[in-house]
Design a protein around this motif. Structure first.
Motif, PDB file in Angstrom:
ATOM      1  N   TYR A 155       0.828  -1.204   0.000  1.00 18.79           N
ATOM      2  CA  TYR A 155       0.000   0.000   0.000  1.00 18.79           C
ATOM      3  C   TYR A 155       0.859   1.249   0.000  1.00 18.79           C
ATOM      4  CZ  TYR A 155      -3.700  -3.187   1.434  1.00 18.79           C
ATOM      5  OH  TYR A 155      -4.604  -4.214   1.482  1.00 18.79           O
ATOM      6  N   LEU A 156       0.399   2.252  -0.708  1.00 17.33           N
ATOM      7  CA  LEU A 156       0.964   3.589  -0.610  1.00 17.33           C
ATOM      8  C   LEU A 156       0.022   4.393   0.279  1.00 17.33           C
ATOM      9  CD1 LEU A 156       2.911   5.849  -1.304  1.00 17.33           C
ATOM     10  CD2 LEU A 156       1.571   6.273  -3.385  1.00 17.33           C
ATOM     11  N   LEU A 157       0.553   4.868   1.403  1.00 17.62           N
ATOM     12  CA  LEU A 157      -0.220   5.643   2.370  1.00 17.62           C
ATOM     13  C   LEU A 157       0.261   7.093   2.341  1.00 17.62           C
ATOM     14  CD1 LEU A 157       0.051   3.135   5.344  1.00 17.62           C
ATOM     15  CD2 LEU A 157      -1.799   3.331   3.675  1.00 17.62           C
ATOM     16  N   THR A 158      -0.678   8.005   2.447  1.00 19.40           N
ATOM     17  CA  THR A 158      -0.354   9.426   2.529  1.00 19.40           C
ATOM     18  C   THR A 158      -1.177  10.027   3.644  1.00 19.40           C
ATOM     19  OG1 THR A 158       0.082   9.538   0.149  1.00 19.40           O
ATOM     20  CG2 THR A 158      -0.285  11.628   1.295  1.00 19.40           C
ATOM     21  N   THR A 159      -0.501  10.740   4.541  1.00 24.19           N
ATOM     22  CA  THR A 159      -1.199  11.451   5.603  1.00 24.19           C
ATOM     23  C   THR A 159      -0.626  12.859   5.691  1.00 24.19           C
ATOM     24  OG1 THR A 159      -1.980  11.325   7.887  1.00 24.19           O
ATOM     25  CG2 THR A 159       0.302  10.618   7.481  1.00 24.19           C
ATOM     26  N   VAL A 160      -1.473  13.797   6.061  1.00 24.35           N
ATOM     27  CA  VAL A 160      -1.162  15.216   6.005  1.00 24.35           C
ATOM     28  C   VAL A 160      -1.280  15.820   7.401  1.00 24.35           C
ATOM     29  CG1 VAL A 160      -1.892  17.411   4.960  1.00 24.35           C
ATOM     30  CG2 VAL A 160      -2.059  15.298   3.655  1.00 24.35           C
ATOM     31  N   THR A 161      -0.420  16.793   7.687  1.00 24.95           N
ATOM     32  CA  THR A 161      -0.513  17.486   8.974  1.00 24.95           C
ATOM     33  C   THR A 161      -1.782  18.334   9.025  1.00 24.95           C
ATOM     34  OG1 THR A 161       0.795  19.332   8.141  1.00 24.95           O
ATOM     35  CG2 THR A 161       1.989  17.601   9.329  1.00 24.95           C
ATOM     36  N   ASN A 162      -2.221  18.603  10.233  1.00 19.45           N
ATOM     37  CA  ASN A 162      -3.419  19.407  10.429  1.00 19.45           C
ATOM     38  C   ASN A 162      -3.235  20.786   9.807  1.00 19.45           C
ATOM     39  OD1 ASN A 162      -6.056  19.639  11.545  1.00 19.45           O
ATOM     40  ND2 ASN A 162      -5.206  20.990  13.099  1.00 19.45           N
ATOM     41  N   ALA A 216       9.444   2.158   1.201  1.00 16.02           N
ATOM     42  CA  ALA A 216       9.967   3.492   0.892  1.00 16.02           C
ATOM     43  C   ALA A 216       9.110   4.510   1.621  1.00 16.02           C
ATOM     44  CB  ALA A 216       9.936   3.767  -0.613  1.00 16.02           C
ATOM     45  N   TRP A 217       9.716   5.602   2.033  1.00 19.01           N
ATOM     46  CA  TRP A 217       8.954   6.672   2.680  1.00 19.01           C
ATOM     47  C   TRP A 217       9.712   7.987   2.523  1.00 19.01           C
ATOM     48  CZ3 TRP A 217      11.843   9.057   6.335  1.00 19.01           C
ATOM     49  CH2 TRP A 217      12.826   8.316   6.988  1.00 19.01           C
ATOM     50  N   VAL A 218       8.952   9.057   2.595  1.00 13.86           N
ATOM     51  CA  VAL A 218       9.531  10.401   2.654  1.00 13.86           C
ATOM     52  C   VAL A 218       8.647  11.239   3.572  1.00 13.86           C
ATOM     53  CG1 VAL A 218       8.325  11.281   0.585  1.00 13.86           C
ATOM     54  CG2 VAL A 218      10.460  12.357   1.333  1.00 13.86           C
ATOM     55  N   HIS A 232       3.565  16.563   5.223  1.00 13.56           N
ATOM     56  CA  HIS A 232       2.898  15.289   4.960  1.00 13.56           C
ATOM     57  C   HIS A 232       3.903  14.140   4.892  1.00 13.56           C
ATOM     58  CE1 HIS A 232       3.933  16.552   0.819  1.00 13.56           C
ATOM     59  NE2 HIS A 232       3.859  15.280   0.490  1.00 13.56           N
ATOM     60  N   LEU A 233       3.355  12.930   4.890  1.00 17.51           N
ATOM     61  CA  LEU A 233       4.151  11.717   4.814  1.00 17.51           C
ATOM     62  C   LEU A 233       3.631  10.840   3.687  1.00 17.51           C
ATOM     63  CD1 LEU A 233       6.128   9.514   6.096  1.00 17.51           C
ATOM     64  CD2 LEU A 233       4.122   8.765   7.386  1.00 17.51           C
ATOM     65  N   HIS A 234       4.540  10.346   2.844  1.00 14.35           N
ATOM     66  CA  HIS A 234       4.233   9.292   1.880  1.00 14.35           C
ATOM     67  C   HIS A 234       4.954   8.048   2.390  1.00 14.35           C
ATOM     68  CE1 HIS A 234       2.370  11.755  -1.188  1.00 14.35           C
ATOM     69  NE2 HIS A 234       3.399  12.576  -1.171  1.00 14.35           N
ATOM     70  N   TRP A 235       4.237   6.927   2.454  1.00 17.19           N
ATOM     71  CA  TRP A 235       4.786   5.721   3.070  1.00 17.19           C
ATOM     72  C   TRP A 235       4.331   4.508   2.284  1.00 17.19           C
ATOM     73  CZ3 TRP A 235       3.153   4.302   8.760  1.00 17.19           C
ATOM     74  CH2 TRP A 235       4.044   3.356   9.294  1.00 17.19           C
ATOM     75  N   LEU A 236       5.263   3.837   1.629  1.00 20.94           N
ATOM     76  CA  LEU A 236       4.994   2.620   0.872  1.00 20.94           C
ATOM     77  C   LEU A 236       5.312   1.436   1.787  1.00 20.94           C
ATOM     78  CD1 LEU A 236       4.254   1.333  -1.886  1.00 20.94           C
ATOM     79  CD2 LEU A 236       6.698   1.447  -2.453  1.00 20.94           C
ATOM     80  N   ILE A 237       4.284   0.634   2.095  1.00 20.75           N
ATOM     81  CA  ILE A 237       4.458  -0.453   3.059  1.00 20.75           C
ATOM     82  C   ILE A 237       3.954  -1.774   2.511  1.00 20.75           C
ATOM     83  CG2 ILE A 237       4.204   1.093   5.039  1.00 20.75           C
ATOM     84  CD1 ILE A 237       1.387  -0.232   5.457  1.00 20.75           C
ATOM     85  N   PRO A 285      -7.487  14.211  10.293  1.00 21.72           N
ATOM     86  CA  PRO A 285      -8.152  12.900  10.380  1.00 21.72           C
ATOM     87  C   PRO A 285      -8.042  12.166   9.044  1.00 21.72           C
ATOM     88  CG  PRO A 285      -9.585  14.653  11.177  1.00 21.72           C
ATOM     89  CD  PRO A 285      -8.403  15.320  10.534  1.00 21.72           C
ATOM     90  N   GLY A 286      -7.984  10.859   9.127  1.00 20.78           N
ATOM     91  CA  GLY A 286      -7.970  10.046   7.919  1.00 20.78           C
ATOM     92  C   GLY A 286      -6.611  10.007   7.249  1.00 20.78           C
ATOM     93  N   TYR A 287      -6.562   9.297   6.151  1.00 20.07           N
ATOM     94  CA  TYR A 287      -5.360   9.165   5.335  1.00 20.07           C
ATOM     95  C   TYR A 287      -5.779   8.584   3.999  1.00 20.07           C
ATOM     96  CZ  TYR A 287      -5.759   4.325   6.917  1.00 20.07           C
ATOM     97  OH  TYR A 287      -6.239   3.064   7.202  1.00 20.07           O
ATOM     98  N   GLN A 288      -4.943   8.778   3.010  1.00 20.26           N
ATOM     99  CA  GLN A 288      -5.175   8.200   1.686  1.00 20.26           C
ATOM    100  C   GLN A 288      -4.436   6.870   1.618  1.00 20.26           C
ATOM    101  OE1 GLN A 288      -6.863   9.409  -1.036  1.00 20.26           O
ATOM    102  NE2 GLN A 288      -7.493  11.308  -0.075  1.00 20.26           N
ATOM    103  N   ASP A 289      -5.039   5.884   0.989  1.00 17.58           N
ATOM    104  CA  ASP A 289      -4.328   4.623   0.759  1.00 17.58           C
ATOM    105  C   ASP A 289      -4.594   4.166  -0.663  1.00 17.58           C
ATOM    106  OD1 ASP A 289      -6.411   2.014   1.066  1.00 17.58           O
ATOM    107  OD2 ASP A 289      -7.093   3.889   1.969  1.00 17.58           O
ATOM    108  N   CYS A 290      -3.584   3.563  -1.238  1.00 23.57           N
ATOM    109  CA  CYS A 290      -3.701   3.016  -2.585  1.00 23.57           C
ATOM    110  C   CYS A 290      -3.070   1.632  -2.559  1.00 23.57           C
ATOM    111  CB  CYS A 290      -2.981   3.918  -3.583  1.00 23.57           C
ATOM    112  SG  CYS A 290      -3.003   3.272  -5.266  1.00 23.57           S
TER     113      CYS A 290
END
Length: 151
Positions: free
Chosen positions: A21-28, A60-62, A67-72, A107-112
């Motif tokens: 999964y590619l996860l993306t979460t963003v700061t408030n 992989a992550w940055v 924000h954070l992009h995180w491939l897990i 709140p929440g996060y994107q996942d692909c």
């Protein structure tokens, strides 16, 4: 993101064991919370703790300033549990460093979900090249807050 619509991100979400999964979460409010080394390292430490708990493997992550992009690859957990624990612990770590006790993450996060035919290396390159596209650095090696298993 409008909190009233964050529930829409969960539609169709499924946590497949061993899924990638590619996860993306963003700061408030897109606050640039991770511009200093110590804040960024506190968050990265909690990201690595998730791996040590065997919840997932980071491919992989940055960590960008907002924000954070995180491939897990999932292991013994669900997407919801991974993100809930990560966000909670990273927020707590930042509070310990003196960040005011306010919401750190939206709140929440994107996942692909990536299917077997998806090019995982292409997605990993997309993730780690984020600082280049944002104009933060001219070479990815100059950006300190990223990692990939292939490096």
């Amino acid at each position: 993101m409008d909190c009233a619509k964050s529930h829409l991100l969960r539609r169709g979400r499924f946590s497949q064991p061993s899924g990638i999964y590619l996860l993306t979460t963003v700061t408030n409010n897109r606050q640039r919370t991770f511009t200093d080394l110590w804040s960024a390292r506190a968050v990265i430490s909690e990201l690595r703790q998730t791996e040590r708990e065997d919840a997932c493997q980071s491919l992989a992550w940055v960590l960008m300033p907002d924000h954070l992009h995180w491939l897990i690859q999932l292991k013994e957990s669900t997407l919801c549990t991974v993100m809930r624990r990560f966000k909670s612990r990273s927020s707590h770590a930042l509070y310990k460093q003196g960040l005011p006790r306010q919401r750190v993450w939206q709140p929440g996060y994107q996942d692909c979900a990536l299917r077997k035919e998806d090019d995982i290396l292409r997605v990993a390159r997309y993730v780690i090249c984020n600082p280049l596209r944002a104009g933060l650095v001219s070479r990815i090696g100059d950006y300190p807050h990223w990692d990939a298993v292939w490096v």
